[in-house]
Design a protein around this motif. Sequence first.
Motif: not given
Length: 143
Positions: A56-57, A46-52, A61-62
Amino acid sequence: YVNKTGIEFSSMKQSADEAEARFTASINAETERLSESRQQSDAQQKRIASLEAEHAKKEKENWDKVNGYKAEIQSLKSELEASKQTIEKLEGSIAENYNYKILSEQNEMLKACLLYTSDAADEEDSVDLGGRRIIKKKKKKKK
């Protein structure tokens, strides 16, 4: 003999029950450890998915910012090019106006010169080279 076999059987049963209890306790402990490991693994996933997702977000934005900056740069380049063209036109216009002014001044000087020489031509011998009229006295005839 039956008694001895019964004792042995009961001893073996007790050993088997104890072994089964140890085995069950060991399996339960391993199951608990496996369950905790699975929970940790799920939490890490879940942490990996959240960080990914966060990455991506931020990357989007960049990317959007970069594209915005590129568009702004292109707009400024176009504006700069238009300004350069306007400056070139103004410089050309200034040069034309300056040349016109010089030519106008020279033309005025030529007109004055032409008027002066024209007056002098009309007067024949009564104008000297300085542009002053010479008034000749009429000579009296002697008798």
